[in-house]
Design a protein around this motif. Structure first.
Motif, PDB file in Angstrom:
ATOM      1  N   ASP A 249     -21.081 -36.271  -6.697  1.00  0.00           N
ATOM      2  CA  ASP A 249     -20.610 -35.604  -7.924  1.00  0.00           C
ATOM      3  C   ASP A 249     -20.445 -36.597  -9.066  1.00  0.00           C
ATOM      4  O   ASP A 249     -20.522 -36.230 -10.227  1.00  0.00           O
ATOM      5  N   PHE A 250     -20.192 -37.836  -8.715  1.00  0.00           N
ATOM      6  CA  PHE A 250     -19.843 -38.823  -9.743  1.00  0.00           C
ATOM      7  C   PHE A 250     -21.028 -39.675 -10.155  1.00  0.00           C
ATOM      8  O   PHE A 250     -20.878 -40.667 -10.821  1.00  0.00           O
ATOM      9  N   ARG A 251     -22.197 -39.273  -9.715  1.00  0.00           N
ATOM     10  CA  ARG A 251     -23.354 -40.067 -10.061  1.00  0.00           C
ATOM     11  C   ARG A 251     -23.673 -39.929 -11.547  1.00  0.00           C
ATOM     12  O   ARG A 251     -24.044 -40.875 -12.214  1.00  0.00           O
ATOM     13  N   TYR A 252     -23.510 -38.717 -12.079  1.00  0.00           N
ATOM     14  CA  TYR A 252     -23.830 -38.500 -13.491  1.00  0.00           C
ATOM     15  C   TYR A 252     -22.598 -38.277 -14.338  1.00  0.00           C
ATOM     16  O   TYR A 252     -22.527 -38.742 -15.451  1.00  0.00           O
ATOM     17  N   LYS A 253     -21.646 -37.545 -13.791  1.00  0.00           N
ATOM     18  CA  LYS A 253     -20.435 -37.320 -14.590  1.00  0.00           C
ATOM     19  C   LYS A 253     -19.433 -38.409 -14.262  1.00  0.00           C
ATOM     20  O   LYS A 253     -19.022 -38.558 -13.114  1.00  0.00           O
ATOM     21  N   LYS A 254     -19.075 -39.171 -15.279  1.00  0.00           N
ATOM     22  CA  LYS A 254     -18.229 -40.331 -15.018  1.00  0.00           C
ATOM     23  C   LYS A 254     -16.953 -40.342 -15.849  1.00  0.00           C
ATOM     24  O   LYS A 254     -16.116 -41.218 -15.684  1.00  0.00           O
ATOM     25  N   LYS A 255     -16.821 -39.378 -16.772  1.00  0.00           N
ATOM     26  CA  LYS A 255     -15.608 -39.353 -17.597  1.00  0.00           C
ATOM     27  C   LYS A 255     -14.867 -38.047 -17.371  1.00  0.00           C
ATOM     28  O   LYS A 255     -15.471 -36.977 -17.404  1.00  0.00           O
ATOM     29  N   PHE A 256     -13.595 -38.159 -17.153  1.00  0.00           N
ATOM     30  CA  PHE A 256     -12.798 -36.977 -16.830  1.00  0.00           C
ATOM     31  C   PHE A 256     -11.546 -36.947 -17.699  1.00  0.00           C
ATOM     32  O   PHE A 256     -10.730 -37.862 -17.632  1.00  0.00           O
ATOM     33  N   ARG A 257     -11.435 -35.897 -18.502  1.00  0.00           N
ATOM     34  CA  ARG A 257     -10.307 -35.778 -19.424  1.00  0.00           C
ATOM     35  C   ARG A 257      -9.465 -34.563 -19.099  1.00  0.00           C
ATOM     36  O   ARG A 257      -9.985 -33.455 -18.990  1.00  0.00           O
ATOM     37  N   ALA A 258      -8.178 -34.792 -18.996  1.00  0.00           N
ATOM     38  CA  ALA A 258      -7.273 -33.650 -18.884  1.00  0.00           C
ATOM     39  C   ALA A 258      -7.079 -33.083 -20.291  1.00  0.00           C
ATOM     40  O   ALA A 258      -7.360 -33.749 -21.286  1.00  0.00           O
ATOM     41  N   GLU A 259      -6.613 -31.845 -20.352  1.00  0.00           N
ATOM     42  CA  GLU A 259      -6.493 -31.176 -21.641  1.00  0.00           C
ATOM     43  C   GLU A 259      -5.338 -31.781 -22.471  1.00  0.00           C
ATOM     44  O   GLU A 259      -4.318 -32.186 -21.904  1.00  0.00           O
ATOM     45  N   ASN A 260      -5.540 -31.792 -23.784  1.00  0.00           N
ATOM     46  CA  ASN A 260      -4.464 -32.238 -24.658  1.00  0.00           C
ATOM     47  C   ASN A 260      -3.388 -31.164 -24.762  1.00  0.00           C
ATOM     48  O   ASN A 260      -3.680 -29.974 -24.624  1.00  0.00           O
TER      49      ASN A 260
END
Ligand SMILES: Nc1nc2c(ncn2[C@@H]2O[C@H](COP(=O)(O)OP(=O)(O)OP(=O)(O)O)[C@@H](O)[C@H]2O)c(=O)[nH]1
Ligand SMILES: [Mg+2]
Length: 442
Positions: free
Chosen positions: A61-72
């Protein structure tokens, strides 16, 4: 098995949500010319949470998606309305994932069981609205705090592929042949050393819905723990296995003695992972088909005496005693597995959805007395800077009048006036604070 199984590392960046800003607002009512302040607080930013899940088997899963943001968090609103808190972001990883802080290499979590979770980036605290700033002097405050930034962290995820059984042994003794015979793995087999470069994994079907995962661990050779060969890198794939199958070549087809091979491999194992070396070990003497019965029996007895251990003669080529070996392995892992599953079931009761996170949002503590520096840019032009000043500017929006006053009050208490005078600042000079310019007055 697909090559994906060996993607056992991923580097990702996680961002806790920013807190919403507090708001400056005043009541508006008909016939009430000047209502009181009613600006609400901003919501807190969401947290980033990593959860181990039995739905996941790899880190692909982390091969392409590498940034993870929680909601503001949402900003506060008039009528004392509190902004909504940002949603938490849940990242699912396979059971067995280790989470490290990439920059410090600190182990943050070892997610051994399903539904274990860890908060990896906290959200920022929401700013307070202007209703909090009323006091005896100020009835209509034009000041509200800004929301605080969430935490940012770079993480290294590491998955130890969970094999139940590790097959070890000198190169060319027939490890890959064995795994090809007992499991669904289709490894390359050839008559030279280091045919296998990365571990093969396979599922062994025992019938009645029983199965286990075997890993063929290549590259264990003398000096492996010092980086010769590749074996030490792969031992982590079997660190959590239930048992090891240690293969020796009883035909001694390459001229080395089976007992010497055995000791060499044991030594490497113990040097690399004493933990692993403690695991139950089943010794299989392969290539038995190359010897006549009498010679085979003689050698097996001899080896058993020397190692003082039971040895199962097998032939991966003719499948001699393969079932015997498998039954022995299965018998041993079954009980251990029941114990481990009990632990897993216990931990399943702590599903993260049901758990209330006890996490405080990130907040910026505004010091009562701040340290600052004055930079003289030119004749009559100065700037107030410093870490504490930045904190003040992060908390209070300088474009709001009362926020400005508050910042200046704090600076004043910290000796601003005196410092400016000492520097020779004169009436009418320009003093910058953040992106705001003041005209200096005594
Ligand atoms: N006669 C005989 N040959 C075997 C047996 N098992 C494996 N071989 C042969 O031994 C050679 C090496 O077998 P592999 O299974 O590739 O050995 P390995 O331990 O995986 O070797 P590396 O991957 O290089 O570490 C091949 O030529 C196999 O055909 C056996 O039981 N009997
Ligand atoms: Mg091999």
């Amino acid at each position: 098995m697909s090559e994906n199984i060996f993607i056992d590392e991923a580097i990702i960046t996680v961002f806790g949500g920013k807190g919403g800003d507090g708001v400056v607002s005043f009541r508006r009512e008909k016939f009430v010319p000047k209502g009181g302040p009613d600006g609400g607080d901003g919501g807190d930013g969401g947290n980033v949470i990593i959860v181990s899940s039995i739905e996941k088997n790899t880190l692909t899963d982390f091969r392409y998606k590498k940034k993870f943001r929680a909601e503001n968090g949402k900003n506060g609103q008039g009528k004392k309305m509190h902004g909504k808190n940002g949603e938490n972001l849940i990242i699912k990883v396979p059971v067995g994932t280790l989470v490290y802080d990439y920059e410090t290499n600190e182990l943050i979590a070892d997610l051994k069981y399903p539904n274990q979770y860890v908060v990896v980036a906290r959200g920022g605290k929401g700013g307070r609205g202007n209703i909090h700033f009323v006091n005896s002097k100020v009835q209509a405050p034009t000041i509200a705090e800004k929301g605080v930034e969430g935490e940012t962290r770079i993480l290294k995820l590491e998955l130890k592929v969970l094999a139940d059984v590790g097959i070890i042994g000198f190169p060319n003794v027939g490890k890959s042949t064995l795994i090809s015979v007992i499991s669904n793995a289709k490894p390359k087999i050839a008559n030279y050393h280091f045919t296998t470069l990365i571990p093969n994994l396979g599922v062994v079907n025992m019938g009645d819905g029983n199965s286990f995962v075997v890993a063929d661990i290549p590259g264990l050779v003398p000096g492996a723990h010092e980086g010769v060969g590749l074996g030490d890198r792969f031992l982590k794939h079997v660190e959590r296995c239930y048992c090891l199958v240690h293969i020796v070549d009883i035909s001694e087809s390459e001229g080395r003695k089976a007992e010497d091979d055995y000791y060499v491999i044991r030594e490497e194992l113990e040097k690399f992972s004493p933990e692993l070396a403690k695991k139950l070990e089943i010794i299989a003497a392969n290539k038995a088909d190359l010897l006549d019965e009498e010679e085979l029996n003689k050698r097996i007895l001899n080896l058993e005496k020397k190692l003082n251990k039971k040895i199962i003669p097998i032939s991966a080529a003719t499948k001699m005693n393969i079932n015997k070996l498998l039954n022995e392995v299965w018998e041993n892992i079954r009980n251990m597995r029941i114990d481990r599953q009990k632990e897993i079931l216990m931990s399943l009761k702590n599903a993260p959805e049901k758990i209330k996170l006890n996490v405080k949002p990130v907040d910026i503590e505004v010091p009562k007395k701040v340290r600052f520096e004055i930079i003289k840019w030119d004749e009559g032009i100065y700037e107030i800077t410093g870490r504490d000043v930045e904190i003040l500017l992060k908390k209070y929006p300088i474009d709001q009048k009362d926020a400005r006053i508050k910042i200046l009050e704090i600076l004043e208490k910290s000796g601003l006036e005196k410092t400016l005078k000492n520097l020779g600042v004169k009436e009418g000079d320009t003093v910058y604070l953040g992106n705001f310019a003041f005209e200096y007055m005594e």
